[in-house]
Design a protein around this motif. Sequence first.
Motif, PDB file in Angstrom:
ATOM      1  N   VAL A   1       0.854  -1.194   0.000  1.00  0.00           N
ATOM      2  CA  VAL A   1       0.000   0.000   0.000  1.00  0.00           C
ATOM      3  C   VAL A   1       0.885   1.237   0.000  1.00  0.00           C
ATOM      4  O   VAL A   1       1.709   1.420   0.901  1.00  0.00           O
ATOM      5  CB  VAL A   1      -0.933   0.030   1.223  1.00  0.00           C
ATOM      6  CG1 VAL A   1      -1.793   1.282   1.188  1.00  0.00           C
ATOM      7  CG2 VAL A   1      -1.811  -1.214   1.263  1.00  0.00           C
ATOM      8  N   VAL A   2       0.719   2.053  -1.007  1.00  0.00           N
ATOM      9  CA  VAL A   2       1.487   3.294  -1.087  1.00  0.00           C
ATOM     10  C   VAL A   2       0.536   4.443  -0.727  1.00  0.00           C
ATOM     11  O   VAL A   2      -0.360   4.793  -1.501  1.00  0.00           O
ATOM     12  CB  VAL A   2       2.072   3.503  -2.497  1.00  0.00           C
ATOM     13  CG1 VAL A   2       2.847   4.828  -2.556  1.00  0.00           C
ATOM     14  CG2 VAL A   2       2.959   2.333  -2.893  1.00  0.00           C
ATOM     15  N   TYR A   3       0.727   4.980   0.471  1.00  0.00           N
ATOM     16  CA  TYR A   3      -0.161   6.045   0.937  1.00  0.00           C
ATOM     17  C   TYR A   3       0.235   7.386   0.313  1.00  0.00           C
ATOM     18  O   TYR A   3       1.405   7.771   0.332  1.00  0.00           O
ATOM     19  CB  TYR A   3      -0.095   6.157   2.458  1.00  0.00           C
ATOM     20  CG  TYR A   3      -0.716   4.966   3.173  1.00  0.00           C
ATOM     21  CD1 TYR A   3      -2.097   4.873   3.288  1.00  0.00           C
ATOM     22  CD2 TYR A   3       0.075   3.957   3.713  1.00  0.00           C
ATOM     23  CE1 TYR A   3      -2.673   3.787   3.942  1.00  0.00           C
ATOM     24  CE2 TYR A   3      -0.493   2.869   4.364  1.00  0.00           C
ATOM     25  CZ  TYR A   3      -1.879   2.789   4.470  1.00  0.00           C
ATOM     26  OH  TYR A   3      -2.448   1.713   5.092  1.00  0.00           O
ATOM     27  N   SER A   4      -0.773   8.063  -0.222  1.00  0.00           N
ATOM     28  CA  SER A   4      -0.519   9.382  -0.818  1.00  0.00           C
ATOM     29  C   SER A   4      -1.024  10.502   0.090  1.00  0.00           C
ATOM     30  O   SER A   4      -0.465  11.594   0.105  1.00  0.00           O
ATOM     31  CB  SER A   4      -1.203   9.479  -2.184  1.00  0.00           C
ATOM     32  OG  SER A   4      -2.611   9.226  -2.055  1.00  0.00           O
ATOM     33  N   HIS A   5      -2.152  10.262   0.824  1.00  0.00           N
ATOM     34  CA  HIS A   5      -2.743  11.262   1.731  1.00  0.00           C
ATOM     35  C   HIS A   5      -2.848  12.629   1.054  1.00  0.00           C
ATOM     36  O   HIS A   5      -2.424  13.653   1.573  1.00  0.00           O
ATOM     37  CB  HIS A   5      -1.936  11.375   3.030  1.00  0.00           C
ATOM     38  CG  HIS A   5      -2.014  10.151   3.880  1.00  0.00           C
ATOM     39  ND1 HIS A   5      -1.010   9.755   4.717  1.00  0.00           N
ATOM     40  CD2 HIS A   5      -2.990   9.200   4.012  1.00  0.00           C
ATOM     41  CE1 HIS A   5      -1.344   8.631   5.336  1.00  0.00           C
ATOM     42  NE2 HIS A   5      -2.545   8.271   4.920  1.00  0.00           N
ATOM     43  N   ARG A   6      -3.490  12.596  -0.118  1.00  0.00           N
ATOM     44  CA  ARG A   6      -3.598  13.812  -0.931  1.00  0.00           C
ATOM     45  C   ARG A   6      -4.996  14.401  -0.784  1.00  0.00           C
ATOM     46  O   ARG A   6      -6.001  13.720  -0.959  1.00  0.00           O
ATOM     47  CB  ARG A   6      -3.318  13.469  -2.395  1.00  0.00           C
ATOM     48  CG  ARG A   6      -3.364  14.662  -3.359  1.00  0.00           C
ATOM     49  CD  ARG A   6      -2.782  14.264  -4.718  1.00  0.00           C
ATOM     50  NE  ARG A   6      -3.537  13.202  -5.340  1.00  0.00           N
ATOM     51  CZ  ARG A   6      -4.569  13.400  -6.197  1.00  0.00           C
ATOM     52  NH1 ARG A   6      -4.927  14.644  -6.495  1.00  0.00           N
ATOM     53  NH2 ARG A   6      -5.190  12.376  -6.737  1.00  0.00           N
ATOM     54  N   ASP A   7      -5.037  15.701  -0.405  1.00  0.00           N
ATOM     55  CA  ASP A   7      -6.331  16.381  -0.300  1.00  0.00           C
ATOM     56  C   ASP A   7      -6.956  16.529  -1.672  1.00  0.00           C
ATOM     57  O   ASP A   7      -6.280  16.907  -2.645  1.00  0.00           O
ATOM     58  CB  ASP A   7      -6.167  17.761   0.334  1.00  0.00           C
ATOM     59  CG  ASP A   7      -5.826  17.666   1.816  1.00  0.00           C
ATOM     60  OD1 ASP A   7      -6.092  16.619   2.417  1.00  0.00           O
ATOM     61  OD2 ASP A   7      -5.293  18.656   2.365  1.00  0.00           O
ATOM     62  N   LEU A   8      -8.266  16.269  -1.768  1.00  0.00           N
ATOM     63  CA  LEU A   8      -9.015  16.382  -3.016  1.00  0.00           C
ATOM     64  C   LEU A   8     -10.029  17.519  -2.908  1.00  0.00           C
ATOM     65  O   LEU A   8     -10.436  17.896  -1.803  1.00  0.00           O
ATOM     66  CB  LEU A   8      -9.741  15.070  -3.312  1.00  0.00           C
ATOM     67  CG  LEU A   8      -8.856  13.823  -3.484  1.00  0.00           C
ATOM     68  CD1 LEU A   8      -9.733  12.598  -3.694  1.00  0.00           C
ATOM     69  CD2 LEU A   8      -7.895  13.996  -4.653  1.00  0.00           C
ATOM     70  N   PRO A   9     -10.447  18.072  -4.031  1.00  0.00           N
ATOM     71  CA  PRO A   9     -11.455  19.145  -4.010  1.00  0.00           C
ATOM     72  C   PRO A   9     -12.741  18.658  -3.325  1.00  0.00           C
ATOM     73  O   PRO A   9     -13.149  17.504  -3.480  1.00  0.00           O
ATOM     74  CB  PRO A   9     -11.694  19.446  -5.488  1.00  0.00           C
ATOM     75  CG  PRO A   9     -10.467  18.961  -6.179  1.00  0.00           C
ATOM     76  CD  PRO A   9      -9.989  17.782  -5.412  1.00  0.00           C
ATOM     77  N   LEU A  10     -13.359  19.542  -2.542  1.00  0.00           N
ATOM     78  CA  LEU A  10     -14.577  19.188  -1.810  1.00  0.00           C
ATOM     79  C   LEU A  10     -15.805  19.245  -2.695  1.00  0.00           C
ATOM     80  O   LEU A  10     -15.877  20.030  -3.643  1.00  0.00           O
ATOM     81  CB  LEU A  10     -14.790  20.141  -0.631  1.00  0.00           C
ATOM     82  CG  LEU A  10     -13.749  20.103   0.487  1.00  0.00           C
ATOM     83  CD1 LEU A  10     -14.123  21.133   1.540  1.00  0.00           C
ATOM     84  CD2 LEU A  10     -13.665  18.719   1.105  1.00  0.00           C
ATOM     85  N   GLN A  11     -16.784  18.420  -2.337  1.00  0.00           N
ATOM     86  CA  GLN A  11     -18.119  18.510  -2.910  1.00  0.00           C
ATOM     87  C   GLN A  11     -19.062  18.883  -1.780  1.00  0.00           C
ATOM     88  O   GLN A  11     -18.852  18.508  -0.629  1.00  0.00           O
ATOM     89  CB  GLN A  11     -18.555  17.159  -3.496  1.00  0.00           C
ATOM     90  CG  GLN A  11     -17.733  16.708  -4.687  1.00  0.00           C
ATOM     91  CD  GLN A  11     -18.148  15.316  -5.123  1.00  0.00           C
ATOM     92  OE1 GLN A  11     -17.363  14.398  -5.123  1.00  0.00           O
ATOM     93  NE2 GLN A  11     -19.414  15.163  -5.505  1.00  0.00           N
TER      94      GLN A  11
END
Length: 716
Positions: free
Chosen positions: A703-713
């Motif tokens: 598992v390669v964790y990115s922990h990347r914030d994504l645009p909200l809906q």
Amino acid sequence: MDPTRAFMNDVKRLIVKVGTAVVTRHDGRLAVGRLGALCEQLKELNSQGYEIVLVTSGAVGLGLQRLRYRKLVNSSLADLQNPQVELDGKACAAVGQNSLMALYDTLFSQLDVTSSQHLVTDTDFRNDSFRTQLSETVKSLLTLKVIPVFNENDAVSTRRAPYEDSSGIFWDNDSLAGLLAMEVKADLLVLLSDVEGLYSGPPSDPGSKLIHTYIKEKHQAEITFGDKSRLGRGGMTAKVDAAVCAASSGIPVVITSGYATDNIIKVLQGKPVGTLFHKDAHIWSSIKEVGAREMAVAARECSRCLQTLKSEDRRKLLLNIADALEANESSILAENAADVAAAEAEGYEKALISRLSLKPGKISALAKSIRVIADMEEPIGRVLKKTELADGLILEKTSCPLGVLLIIFESRPDALVQIASLAIRTGNGLLLKGGKEARQSNAILHKIITSVIPESIGDKLIGLVASREDIPDLLKLDDVIDLVIPRGSNSLVSQIKSSTKIPVLGHADGVCHVYVDKSANTDVAKKIVLDAKIDYPAACNAMETLLVHLDLSSSGLLNELLAELRREGVTLYGGPKASSLLKLPEAQSLHHEYSSLACTVEIVDDVEAAIDHIHQHGSSHTDCIVTEDLEVAETFLHRVDSAAIFHNASTRFCDGARFGLGAEVGVSTSRIHARGPVGVEGLLTTRWILRGSGQVVNGDKGVVYSHRDLPLQTQI
């Protein structure tokens, strides 16, 4: 007045039966004080135009005590060494009856009331002519304002054992009272006992509960009776049998304590004392007493149905509630006027009556606030944070309802409407317990609101807790109820906090301060101080303490402020400095919520002293500074540790509607979850939604964790 006892307004003729345990003390002697209080109650009711028949027990017990004494006096030493033979009950009755009636005659004569004596047996009532003559005699006496006093003539009665038959023949004074009530067509029968009423078990058992309204179908199999009367033949079993019989014949019955000095009067005022027996009780039970857990579970189930509705459908539900309130405004105001009149008659404080009253325009204002809530952005399911944990593994933090709320509030019926609308908008189930002083107002508002809730959701979404006795049981349900919000006095909030494991949100006091700094604009200071105190003195955000910079005591502004407050009828009390300098009566406490046209005044050296005073004596609710010095203002705003801190604005702005929240369930001074006016957001929590495509942890291998914030809906 208790709604189930509204019929008391039509009572004119009543039978009062007093039991042996009330008439006599534990040693068998007459309880002269209790009998005196009883006769005084009957005198007052007699003078008010009530027609009263008294049925009394106690002759056997009194005679027993007298004959034991006489036998002791006349006994030889040999007699005293032999076992005592039980005295004959009929002899006891003959001796005791004479003394008992002599006492009643003396007591009534002292009160300028005429009484008459009537000794009867069950055999008498087998004669139709006797029954007819008895009714005519009693009616004639009642017309003359005479109080007939009845007792079974045990001295000559041939009865040996209790029995029941369809002829209505009696076997004790309880059943005699019931029979007389039917014979003379009484409007009410009151049975006085040595306990508060009928309990679910022996009154001495801590687990027994007082039954306020007896429902035969429900209670007959549940009740466990204790011992019978210590001297008489009846006891609670006999009273219940007599009450059930009379009630089934259409005569309401109340069993209550004869130890209290005013219980008969309270019964006739419609107050919920004792246990009521009524032929329509089984109908009232359709508005049945639901168990605490059952009510809470039902609210949770209904809330889950509510959450499945589309946002637009929940919006329409709120709009329908607003329309229904306006359509029923006259009915609401009529019930509220009855509550206010009852509160005034009870002598409640003006501050409470002010909170209780729904003033003109209030219903329209409530409907408007509901429509504001309805038009708010959808609160449920909002995506607050969206994160890519790893490739194809998306985590969302979303808003969701808390679950089931228990709101306990005093006085203000408008709070019910605000709380219910916020609960519906946020998808929460709701249990409401209002103050007894707003009983009729709360009942009509609850009925109107629940009447428009669709069947697909269920009207148990919002439960109205009928009795204060249910509160302890509800506070134990930490597995079903998610949040308790008490709105009321310091004692109420403190009691709730100490009685439950459920999280409690609210404030115990509203000791709000206005600090007028030395650089304050005179006109601004006057406007803010006056508004904060007199706009609505009973509100929790009203000013209770005015703090003034020391320099203003010599500039004239302080005297102008005090003069303006006095002109508006505000009573002023001083802290240690102000009372000495300004000759004001000293305040009993610097931490005091007046909730009326009164406040404390104190003089402080500077903003630092003002902040210290607020932290020491305030309640962390709302505090304000009036100053033109921005540096001083920022010091105050950042250092005062309250839920709301204002600069050059009245404390009265601390309100959910004024903050744009539509409404509020209350103002929280806690530091966890929600603080300040609690609106929609304060009734929400969060949950995490994870979307994947078959990922497993497996020790995080591969598992390669990115922990990347994504645009909200805004909506999931």
